[in-house]
Design a protein around this motif. Structure first.
Motif, PDB file in Angstrom:
ATOM      1  N   PRO A  21       5.313   7.502  14.429  1.00 14.44           N
ATOM      2  CA  PRO A  21       5.368   6.116  13.947  1.00 14.44           C
ATOM      3  C   PRO A  21       4.426   5.923  12.751  1.00 14.44           C
ATOM      4  CG  PRO A  21       5.198   6.177  16.325  1.00 14.44           C
ATOM      5  CD  PRO A  21       4.986   7.591  15.834  1.00 14.44           C
ATOM      6  N   MET A  22       4.793   5.016  11.871  1.00 15.85           N
ATOM      7  CA  MET A  22       4.021   4.766  10.652  1.00 15.85           C
ATOM      8  C   MET A  22       2.706   4.060  10.951  1.00 15.85           C
ATOM      9  SD  MET A  22       6.891   3.436   8.013  1.00 15.85           S
ATOM     10  CE  MET A  22       8.187   2.942   9.128  1.00 15.85           C
ATOM     11  N   ASP A  23       1.661   4.477  10.299  1.00 11.70           N
ATOM     12  CA  ASP A  23       0.372   3.782  10.306  1.00 11.70           C
ATOM     13  C   ASP A  23      -0.338   4.203   9.036  1.00 11.70           C
ATOM     14  OD1 ASP A  23      -1.924   2.377  10.833  1.00 11.70           O
ATOM     15  OD2 ASP A  23      -2.592   3.657  12.465  1.00 11.70           O
ATOM     16  N   PRO A  24      -0.445   3.363   8.058  1.00 12.63           N
ATOM     17  CA  PRO A  24      -0.130   1.938   8.101  1.00 12.63           C
ATOM     18  C   PRO A  24       1.381   1.680   7.990  1.00 12.63           C
ATOM     19  CG  PRO A  24      -0.981   2.491   5.938  1.00 12.63           C
ATOM     20  CD  PRO A  24      -1.067   3.740   6.781  1.00 12.63           C
ATOM     21  N   ILE A  25       1.756   0.477   8.430  1.00 14.89           N
ATOM     22  CA  ILE A  25       3.130   0.006   8.295  1.00 14.89           C
ATOM     23  C   ILE A  25       3.249  -0.639   6.914  1.00 14.89           C
ATOM     24  CG2 ILE A  25       4.881  -1.573   9.199  1.00 14.89           C
ATOM     25  CD1 ILE A  25       3.349  -1.490  11.894  1.00 14.89           C
ATOM     26  N   PRO A  26       4.273  -0.297   6.138  1.00 11.35           N
ATOM     27  CA  PRO A  26       4.436  -0.955   4.832  1.00 11.35           C
ATOM     28  C   PRO A  26       4.541  -2.476   4.988  1.00 11.35           C
ATOM     29  CG  PRO A  26       5.922   0.913   5.036  1.00 11.35           C
ATOM     30  CD  PRO A  26       5.312   0.686   6.397  1.00 11.35           C
ATOM     31  N   GLY A  27       4.159  -3.201   3.989  1.00 15.36           N
ATOM     32  CA  GLY A  27       4.162  -4.653   4.030  1.00 15.36           C
ATOM     33  C   GLY A  27       5.505  -5.303   3.798  1.00 15.36           C
ATOM     34  N   GLU A  28       6.537  -4.498   3.616  1.00 19.40           N
ATOM     35  CA  GLU A  28       7.883  -5.020   3.374  1.00 19.40           C
ATOM     36  C   GLU A  28       8.877  -4.171   4.149  1.00 19.40           C
ATOM     37  OE1 GLU A  28      10.562  -7.670   2.057  1.00 19.40           O
ATOM     38  OE2 GLU A  28       8.489  -7.774   1.369  1.00 19.40           O
ATOM     39  N   ALA A  48       0.908  -9.946  -0.465  1.00 22.87           N
ATOM     40  CA  ALA A  48       0.960  -8.903  -1.483  1.00 22.87           C
ATOM     41  C   ALA A  48       1.216  -9.491  -2.867  1.00 22.87           C
ATOM     42  CB  ALA A  48       2.036  -7.883  -1.128  1.00 22.87           C
ATOM     43  N   SER A  49       1.388 -10.808  -2.942  1.00 21.91           N
ATOM     44  CA  SER A  49       1.638 -11.458  -4.234  1.00 21.91           C
ATOM     45  C   SER A  49       0.407 -11.349  -5.124  1.00 21.91           C
ATOM     46  CB  SER A  49       1.970 -12.938  -4.039  1.00 21.91           C
ATOM     47  OG  SER A  49       3.220 -13.088  -3.430  1.00 21.91           O
ATOM     48  N   SER A  63       4.940 -17.218  -1.714  1.00 20.88           N
ATOM     49  CA  SER A  63       3.602 -16.721  -2.012  1.00 20.88           C
ATOM     50  C   SER A  63       2.903 -16.164  -0.780  1.00 20.88           C
ATOM     51  CB  SER A  63       2.732 -17.856  -2.566  1.00 20.88           C
ATOM     52  OG  SER A  63       3.265 -18.358  -3.764  1.00 20.88           O
ATOM     53  N   MET A  64       3.506 -16.341   0.380  1.00 19.67           N
ATOM     54  CA  MET A  64       2.830 -16.008   1.626  1.00 19.67           C
ATOM     55  C   MET A  64       3.359 -14.709   2.237  1.00 19.67           C
ATOM     56  SD  MET A  64       2.698 -19.864   3.130  1.00 19.67           S
ATOM     57  CE  MET A  64       1.461 -19.608   4.364  1.00 19.67           C
ATOM     58  N   CYS A  65       2.510 -14.092   3.025  1.00 19.42           N
ATOM     59  CA  CYS A  65       2.882 -12.954   3.861  1.00 19.42           C
ATOM     60  C   CYS A  65       3.474 -13.539   5.142  1.00 19.42           C
ATOM     61  CB  CYS A  65       1.625 -12.143   4.164  1.00 19.42           C
ATOM     62  SG  CYS A  65       1.736 -10.977   5.524  1.00 19.42           S
ATOM     63  N   VAL A  66       4.612 -12.999   5.592  1.00 21.54           N
ATOM     64  CA  VAL A  66       5.249 -13.489   6.813  1.00 21.54           C
ATOM     65  C   VAL A  66       5.674 -12.297   7.667  1.00 21.54           C
ATOM     66  CG1 VAL A  66       7.525 -13.683   5.732  1.00 21.54           C
ATOM     67  CG2 VAL A  66       7.027 -15.026   7.759  1.00 21.54           C
ATOM     68  N   TRP A  67       5.553 -12.444   8.993  1.00 21.48           N
ATOM     69  CA  TRP A  67       5.997 -11.389   9.900  1.00 21.48           C
ATOM     70  C   TRP A  67       6.685 -11.986  11.126  1.00 21.48           C
ATOM     71  CZ3 TRP A  67       4.109 -11.591  14.832  1.00 21.48           C
ATOM     72  CH2 TRP A  67       2.892 -12.226  15.044  1.00 21.48           C
ATOM     73  N   PHE A  68       7.529 -11.178  11.759  1.00 24.82           N
ATOM     74  CA  PHE A  68       8.255 -11.546  12.975  1.00 24.82           C
ATOM     75  C   PHE A  68       8.216 -10.362  13.935  1.00 24.82           C
ATOM     76  CE2 PHE A  68      10.325 -13.513   9.353  1.00 24.82           C
ATOM     77  CZ  PHE A  68      10.504 -14.827   9.732  1.00 24.82           C
ATOM     78  N   ASN A 105       6.399  -9.482   2.029  1.00 20.96           N
ATOM     79  CA  ASN A 105       5.385  -9.908   1.059  1.00 20.96           C
ATOM     80  C   ASN A 105       3.963  -9.755   1.586  1.00 20.96           C
ATOM     81  OD1 ASN A 105       4.725 -10.855  -1.536  1.00 20.96           O
ATOM     82  ND2 ASN A 105       4.418 -12.917  -0.743  1.00 20.96           N
ATOM     83  N   CYS A 106       3.725  -8.712   2.387  1.00 21.51           N
ATOM     84  CA  CYS A 106       2.401  -8.476   2.966  1.00 21.51           C
ATOM     85  C   CYS A 106       1.805  -7.195   2.419  1.00 21.51           C
ATOM     86  CB  CYS A 106       2.491  -8.351   4.490  1.00 21.51           C
ATOM     87  SG  CYS A 106       3.165  -9.797   5.316  1.00 21.51           S
ATOM     88  N   GLN A 107       0.493  -7.119   2.472  1.00 20.39           N
ATOM     89  CA  GLN A 107      -0.173  -5.856   2.230  1.00 20.39           C
ATOM     90  C   GLN A 107       0.079  -4.964   3.450  1.00 20.39           C
ATOM     91  OE1 GLN A 107      -4.175  -6.095   0.580  1.00 20.39           O
ATOM     92  NE2 GLN A 107      -3.785  -8.227   0.009  1.00 20.39           N
ATOM     93  N   PRO A 108      -0.145  -3.667   3.366  1.00 23.41           N
ATOM     94  CA  PRO A 108       0.141  -2.780   4.504  1.00 23.41           C
ATOM     95  C   PRO A 108      -0.575  -3.230   5.784  1.00 23.41           C
ATOM     96  CG  PRO A 108      -0.277  -1.493   2.552  1.00 23.41           C
ATOM     97  CD  PRO A 108      -0.616  -2.914   2.194  1.00 23.41           C
ATOM     98  N   TRP A 109       0.073  -2.949   6.908  1.00 24.61           N
ATOM     99  CA  TRP A 109      -0.444  -3.271   8.233  1.00 24.61           C
ATOM    100  C   TRP A 109      -1.117  -2.029   8.807  1.00 24.61           C
ATOM    101  CZ3 TRP A 109      -0.091  -8.080  10.443  1.00 24.61           C
ATOM    102  CH2 TRP A 109       0.773  -8.990   9.816  1.00 24.61           C
TER     103      TRP A 109
END
Length: 113
Positions: A21-28, A48-49, A63-68, A105-109
């Motif tokens: 599994p990825m670590d870090p997770i890409p932000g998109e 990430a904007s 302009s915001m980072c969003v996750w689900f 639109n997030c920086q890496p997780w």
């Protein structure tokens, strides 16, 4: 010529190696828990904007980072377990009830636990 053909062996590729599994997770992107991302608590530094757009002192959604997180392995918004949006740092808990994770639109997780 027949001897040459008889001496050839076919190379059959085996199954692909199991990817970690990825670590870090890409932000998109959209990721399935298990093959793409592992369980755990993840942190992002936020949007990430390069710059934000504000209207009436509120950042626009773009302009915001969003996750689900989802209870099924597909991006059906009827199966959202949790969601959040921010311009600043955030956490996302990918626990055993979560089957998929979507981020925009997030920086890496980065996994913290």
């Amino acid at each position: 010529m027949a001897g040459l053909v008889a001496g050839l062996t076919a190379v059959v590729p085996g199954p692909p190696a199991h990817a970690q599994p990825m670590d870090p997770i890409p932000g998109e992107g959209f990721f399935v828990v298990g093959p793409d991302v592992g369980l755990g608590l993840y942190r992002t530094d936020g949007t990430a904007s390069a710059f934000g757009v504000w209207i009436n002192d509120v950042p626009t959604q773009g302009s915001m980072c969003v996750w689900f997180t989802y209870s099924t392995p597909g991006p059906d918004k009827d199966h959202v377990v949790a969601t959040n949006m921010s311009i600043g740092p955030m956490y996302a808990n990918i626990n055993p009830t979560v089957k998929a994770f979507e981020t925009h639109n997030c920086q890496p997780w980065v996994r913290v636990t």
